[in-house]
Design an enzyme around this catalytic site. Structure first.
Site, mmCIF file in Angstrom:
data_model
loop_
_atom_site.group_PDB
_atom_site.id
_atom_site.type_symbol
_atom_site.label_atom_id
_atom_site.label_comp_id
_atom_site.label_asym_id
_atom_site.label_seq_id
_atom_site.Cartn_x
_atom_site.Cartn_y
_atom_site.Cartn_z
ATOM 1 N N LEU A 11 34.232 42.455 26.659
ATOM 2 C CA LEU A 11 34.640 41.231 25.949
ATOM 3 C C LEU A 11 35.194 40.269 27.003
ATOM 4 C CD1 LEU A 11 36.538 40.880 22.598
ATOM 5 C CD2 LEU A 11 37.193 39.477 24.556
ATOM 6 N N GLY A 14 36.539 32.657 27.505
ATOM 7 C CA GLY A 14 36.171 31.432 28.242
ATOM 8 C C GLY A 14 34.739 31.431 28.746
ATOM 9 N N CYS A 15 33.795 31.783 27.852
ATOM 10 C CA CYS A 15 32.378 31.890 28.276
ATOM 11 C C CYS A 15 31.600 30.592 28.119
ATOM 12 C CB CYS A 15 31.673 32.986 27.475
ATOM 13 S SG CYS A 15 32.252 34.639 27.879
ATOM 14 N N SER A 17 31.590 28.039 29.976
ATOM 15 C CA SER A 17 31.129 27.458 31.257
ATOM 16 C C SER A 17 31.611 28.312 32.422
ATOM 17 C CB SER A 17 31.638 26.011 31.415
ATOM 18 O OG SER A 17 33.042 25.999 31.560
ATOM 19 N N GLY A 18 31.190 27.906 33.611
ATOM 20 C CA GLY A 18 31.717 28.451 34.857
ATOM 21 C C GLY A 18 31.659 29.966 34.981
ATOM 22 N N ILE A 19 32.789 30.534 35.409
ATOM 23 C CA ILE A 19 32.868 31.962 35.735
ATOM 24 C C ILE A 19 32.628 32.827 34.490
ATOM 25 C CG2 ILE A 19 34.468 33.766 36.506
ATOM 26 C CD1 ILE A 19 35.816 31.542 38.277
ATOM 27 N N GLY A 20 33.185 32.423 33.358
ATOM 28 C CA GLY A 20 33.030 33.217 32.129
ATOM 29 C C GLY A 20 31.575 33.310 31.707
ATOM 30 N N SER A 138 43.818 34.191 40.682
ATOM 31 C CA SER A 138 43.356 33.201 41.657
ATOM 32 C C SER A 138 44.052 33.522 42.972
ATOM 33 C CB SER A 138 43.781 31.804 41.208
ATOM 34 O OG SER A 138 43.572 30.856 42.247
ATOM 35 N N TYR A 151 50.276 25.335 37.851
ATOM 36 C CA TYR A 151 49.122 26.258 37.861
ATOM 37 C C TYR A 151 49.435 27.449 38.759
ATOM 38 C CZ TYR A 151 44.399 28.041 38.734
ATOM 39 O OH TYR A 151 43.290 28.857 38.863
HETATM 40 N N1 LIG Z 1 37.078 27.214 39.807
HETATM 41 C C1 LIG Z 1 37.989 27.648 40.664
HETATM 42 O O1 LIG Z 1 38.124 27.131 41.803
HETATM 43 C C2 LIG Z 1 38.875 28.812 40.294
HETATM 44 C C3 LIG Z 1 39.553 29.466 41.325
HETATM 45 C C4 LIG Z 1 40.384 30.534 41.024
HETATM 46 C C5 LIG Z 1 40.521 30.940 39.701
HETATM 47 N N2 LIG Z 1 39.860 30.277 38.720
HETATM 48 C C6 LIG Z 1 40.065 30.742 37.337
HETATM 49 O O2 LIG Z 1 38.827 31.110 36.769
HETATM 50 C C7 LIG Z 1 38.910 30.999 35.357
HETATM 51 C C8 LIG Z 1 37.668 30.290 34.850
HETATM 52 O O3 LIG Z 1 37.643 28.970 35.355
HETATM 53 P P1 LIG Z 1 36.292 28.254 35.805
HETATM 54 O O4 LIG Z 1 36.415 27.944 37.254
HETATM 55 O O5 LIG Z 1 35.104 29.006 35.336
HETATM 56 O O6 LIG Z 1 36.434 26.863 35.044
HETATM 57 P P2 LIG Z 1 35.673 26.269 33.766
HETATM 58 O O7 LIG Z 1 34.209 26.196 34.021
HETATM 59 O O8 LIG Z 1 36.410 25.032 33.448
HETATM 60 O O9 LIG Z 1 35.901 27.360 32.627
HETATM 61 C C9 LIG Z 1 37.144 27.502 31.999
HETATM 62 C C10 LIG Z 1 36.895 28.230 30.691
HETATM 63 O O10 LIG Z 1 38.169 28.493 30.079
HETATM 64 C C11 LIG Z 1 38.057 28.077 28.735
HETATM 65 N N3 LIG Z 1 39.335 27.779 28.103
HETATM 66 C C12 LIG Z 1 40.281 26.870 28.431
HETATM 67 N N4 LIG Z 1 41.278 26.903 27.536
HETATM 68 C C13 LIG Z 1 40.957 27.868 26.636
HETATM 69 C C14 LIG Z 1 41.572 28.386 25.471
HETATM 70 N N5 LIG Z 1 42.744 27.903 25.011
HETATM 71 N N6 LIG Z 1 40.969 29.392 24.788
HETATM 72 C C15 LIG Z 1 39.784 29.884 25.221
HETATM 73 N N7 LIG Z 1 39.132 29.418 26.287
HETATM 74 C C16 LIG Z 1 39.722 28.422 26.980
HETATM 75 C C17 LIG Z 1 37.152 26.859 28.771
HETATM 76 O O11 LIG Z 1 36.695 26.592 27.468
HETATM 77 P P3 LIG Z 1 36.350 25.103 26.922
HETATM 78 O O12 LIG Z 1 34.913 24.865 27.293
HETATM 79 O O13 LIG Z 1 36.563 25.202 25.453
HETATM 80 O O14 LIG Z 1 37.292 24.151 27.594
HETATM 81 C C18 LIG Z 1 36.084 27.394 29.705
HETATM 82 O O15 LIG Z 1 35.202 28.239 29.020
HETATM 83 C C19 LIG Z 1 40.224 30.289 35.057
HETATM 84 O O16 LIG Z 1 41.194 31.240 34.664
HETATM 85 C C20 LIG Z 1 40.610 29.679 36.404
HETATM 86 O O17 LIG Z 1 41.993 29.506 36.544
HETATM 87 C C21 LIG Z 1 39.037 29.243 38.978
#
Ligand SMILES: NC(=O)c1ccc[n+]([C@@H]2O[C@H](COP(=O)([O-])OP(=O)(O)OC[C@H]3O[C@@H](n4cnc5c(N)ncnc54)[C@H](OP(=O)(O)O)[C@@H]3O)[C@@H](O)[C@H]2O)c1
Length: 290
Positions: A11, A14-15, A17-20, A138, A151
């Protein structure tokens, strides 16, 4: 006698976009059942077409939606083997520019939201005497990123929470792992980020205006979502008790440096990531004039 192993179920939060999203696709291609959760599944056009993927609404800030998602997952697949707590975003900007509400939302998503999902799934893991909790933290959970103090604090909390949980969950055969990416090229730096200067304090404008262009370059120069997904999959399947998995050259180098360097050497090094305009003004903080 059949040697086929039953499909395992993951499970993921946050799927959308991005990493999810990349992680959901990675596990699905590897033959897992995937509970791909997101806030707005109605908008999804790809994951809902794949075999063995259950698309479910889950907002980590909403307890009822967490409970409902878990219930649907268990009805559909019978059990959960791995939980990937991935949902999160970054509040960026000077601390004084953020309102109380922005700070609360940052923690309610990245920390309390992650705990909410873990609390919902842990009774199921305990009942099975098995389970793996993978928390996406992170590198910013162990080192400072200028202009991201809240953050940073949220990911620092995820690190401490995850590390501490390992002790009380081990007797139930539940493992905990932390994935710590460096910069990843996702919507994190774009539409997901909260950069609103809600309080209107202008004193930090010069710093912020110089530094945001530097921050904006890190995403495109960073790892891909697929890199992180592959690491999450490795963490889920390597059978080890390894706690931390850094992703990306930046995370690996900086976290190694953090381990071996004293603060008086490490913190100036992070200062090098500042824009020249900011660094020139702050350099005196790091280096004593000779
Ligand atoms: N990108 C980086 O440089 C980086 C580096 C280190 C760690 N991370 C971590 O990696 C994780 C994923 O981020 P990402 O880079 O893939 O960014 P992302 O593409 O913006 O994805 C973020 C995901 O989190 C979801 N989200 C936000 N608030 C939420 C909530 N209240 N309930 C459920 N889902 C929610 C978003 O959903 P919506 O589409 O509904 O907004 C989206 O699916 C985060 O925890 C981030 O802190 C990212």
């Amino acid at each position: 006698m059949s040697t086929l192993k039953p499909r395992q179920t993951v499970l993921i939060t946050g799927c959308s976009s991005g990493i999810g999203r990349a992680t959901a696709l990675h596990f699905q291609r590897a033959g897992w059942n995937v509970v791909a959760t997101m806030r707005t599944p109605k908008q999804e056009t790809e994951l809902n077409r794949l075999n063995n993927v259950l698309l479910v609404a889950l907002d980590v800030q909403d307890q009822a939606s967490v409970d409902n998602a878990l219930q649907q997952a268990l009805i559909h697949f019978g059990q959960i083997d791995v939980l990937v707590n991935n949902a999160g975003y970054a509040l960026m900007g000077a601390f004084e520019n953020a309102s109380e509400e922005q700070i609360q939302r940052q923690f309610d998503t990245n920390v309390f939201g992650l705990m909410r999902v873990a609390r919902a799934v842990l009774p199921h893991f305990r009942g099975r005497n098995a389970g793996l909790l993978i928390n996406v933290a992170s590198m910013a959970g162990r080192l400072p990123i200028p202009l991201m103090s809240v953050y940073n604090a949220s990911k620092w909390a995820v690190q401490g929470f995850s590390e501490c949980l390992t002790y009380e969950l081990a007797p139930f055969n539940i493992r905990v792992k932390i994935v710590e990416p460096g910069a990843v090229n996702t919507a994190f730096f774009g539409r997901s980020g909260d950069r609103q200067n809600a309080t209107g304090v202008a004193a930090y404008n010069e710093f912020a205006n110089a530094q945001f262009p530097v921050i904006d370059k890190t995403g495109p120069g960073g790892s891909t979502s697929d890199d992180v997904a592959a690491t999450i999959y490795r963490a889920a399947t390597d059978g080890s008790v390894t706690l931390r998995y850094a992703v990306g050259v930046d995370a690996k180098a900086l976290l190694s440096a953090r381990k071996i360097l004293p603060d008086r050497m490490f913190l100036p090094m992070i200062g090098w990531s500042l824009s020249p305009a900011v660094f020139n003004r702050l350099g005196r903080l790091f280096y004593k004039p000779s």
